[in-house]
Design an enzyme around this catalytic site. Sequence first.
Site, PDB file in Angstrom:
ATOM      1  N   HIS A  73       0.833  -1.204   0.000  1.00 46.45           N
ATOM      2  CA  HIS A  73       0.000   0.000   0.000  1.00 46.45           C
ATOM      3  C   HIS A  73       0.871   1.260   0.000  1.00 46.45           C
ATOM      4  CE1 HIS A  73      -3.681   2.342   1.190  1.00 46.45           C
ATOM      5  NE2 HIS A  73      -2.765   3.126   1.725  1.00 46.45           N
ATOM      6  N   GLU A  74       1.793   1.320   0.953  1.00 48.26           N
ATOM      7  CA  GLU A  74       2.634   2.517   1.061  1.00 48.26           C
ATOM      8  C   GLU A  74       3.555   2.655  -0.156  1.00 48.26           C
ATOM      9  OE1 GLU A  74       1.671   4.608   3.116  1.00 48.26           O
ATOM     10  OE2 GLU A  74       0.489   3.291   4.421  1.00 48.26           O
ATOM     11  N   GLU A  91      -4.684   7.987  -2.816  1.00 47.22           N
ATOM     12  CA  GLU A  91      -5.195   6.726  -2.294  1.00 47.22           C
ATOM     13  C   GLU A  91      -5.515   5.751  -3.438  1.00 47.22           C
ATOM     14  OE1 GLU A  91      -4.779   6.431   0.780  1.00 47.22           O
ATOM     15  OE2 GLU A  91      -5.826   4.568   1.232  1.00 47.22           O
ATOM     16  N   HIS A 132       1.724   4.455  -2.778  1.00 43.73           N
ATOM     17  CA  HIS A 132       1.834   5.905  -2.551  1.00 43.73           C
ATOM     18  C   HIS A 132       3.218   6.387  -2.992  1.00 43.73           C
ATOM     19  CE1 HIS A 132      -1.878   6.763  -0.403  1.00 43.73           C
ATOM     20  NE2 HIS A 132      -1.650   5.864   0.526  1.00 43.73           N
TER      21      HIS A 132
HETATM   22 ZN    ZN Z   1      -3.100   5.225   1.967  1.00 43.82          ZN
END
Ligand code: ZN
Length: 497
Positions: free
Chosen positions: A261-262, A291, A265
């Site tokens: 997830h990170e 996001e 980003h």
């Molecule tokens: Zn996030």
Amino acid sequence: MQTIETLLELLGEVQDLTAASALLEWDQETYMPPKAAAARAQQLASLAGIAHEKLTSPEIGALLGRLREARGLSEDEQALVRETARDHDRARKLPRELVQALARAQSEALHVWTEAKQASRFEPFAPHLERLIALKQEVARHLGFAEVPYDALIDDHELGATTRSVAALFAKLAPELVSLLRAIQASPVPIDARCVQASFAEDAQIEFALDVARAMGFDLEAGRLDRSAHPFCTAFHPTDVRLTTRFGEHDLRPALFGVIHEAGHGLYEQGLDVAWSRTPLGHPASLGIHESQSRLWENIVARSLPFWRHFFPKLKAKFAAQLEPVTLEQFYRAINQVRPSLIRVEADEVTYNLHIILRFELEQQLFAGTLQVRDLPSAWNRRMQQWLGVEPPSDKEGVLQDIHWAMGAFGYFPTYTLGNVYAAQLFERAQQDLAGLEQGIARGELTPLRDWLRERVHRQGRRYPPAQLIERATGQAPSHEPFVRYLRAKFGAIYRL
Ligand code: ZN
């Protein structure tokens, strides 16, 4: 042109100060010794004050005035003037006393919330939440809004979005999610998630997660991974992007999917246009777009069967003892189990958005004055029952679970669901543009997707507002339909609906 050059120089200084603050904040969450907290708060306040003063300076105001009238600016330069003016105007609209009162109230509320959550007692937190809501009402009045004060707060996180536009999207999405959830709950297909709930060595978890991040195209020469209590991604420049993670003692999922997830980003931050990185134009378009990048990688890619065709044998090699008897199919189903639960950050892809809709409804009521803070815990529990069919046994697992309200971040939650919606729409378009995308993913080839996102999303920075960016990238205005199609196809197959 001389004026543009002067503007770029001044903006560069503002950006450098902001980046230095971000580095101090990163350090605060990772390595700072606890006794440094008070000194660090002072350092951050000083830097924020200087950056604010520079951004709102009459000099920048005068340059913007001249540039708004100027002819012969390139398209990028026009976008730069527009985005800088937006930041400059916004910063000038908020009186210094209000900004300081808010900063103080947030820091106090955060402190009280941490203890209130630990003790699972809402009452001590209530007056702080009331104060933050009152201050944010004032912020909304200064910023201006279309119909209701809450509009200003949404727009602050997702430019161009309003209460009405988000409510319209959620009204279409909610019945689809509820009907899919009912069908899944009625399905006789059993899913057992115990295979990912063993004890996994932390070092091996890091190694594996970093291998995946590298395969995604995350450049570890221009970024790094550290530990923190709450995982996040921050960036000081496209060449310096920091990811953090935490570890589940008896669960593989928090660190593994947290890092992916990170890193999603992080790819966005590394893919921003370096030519504009010391200006607002070289920044991410919005929280919703940000996001969309993390969720596209975490859910659509890394919770897919093709992804694990390549990575499961590697994971199994690392954790032979725990995963020896587990098949690819069992593992895939375990990481995609759908089950209504109490905690948003642990929720599956289907129920996650119901947690968001609940928060969006409550925030609207709090800001409209139709719900009082003292009645919030019971309103929360009622809605949990209504949307998810579960009732929190305590406020810790209910109304106190998220940090956002204690930080005064109202209007933030909707961007998570917007991110899911954008992610599905982007991926659907990428599938059309990139022949054999999924076969490639099944061979561990993830960079074609990264490059497609880089071109369509990352490099655009703040050139376009979020809705327009999605429309340019996909050929369609933002819509809930690709997301619903994605969920139905994926979970229809898993649960044989
Ligand atoms: Zn996030």
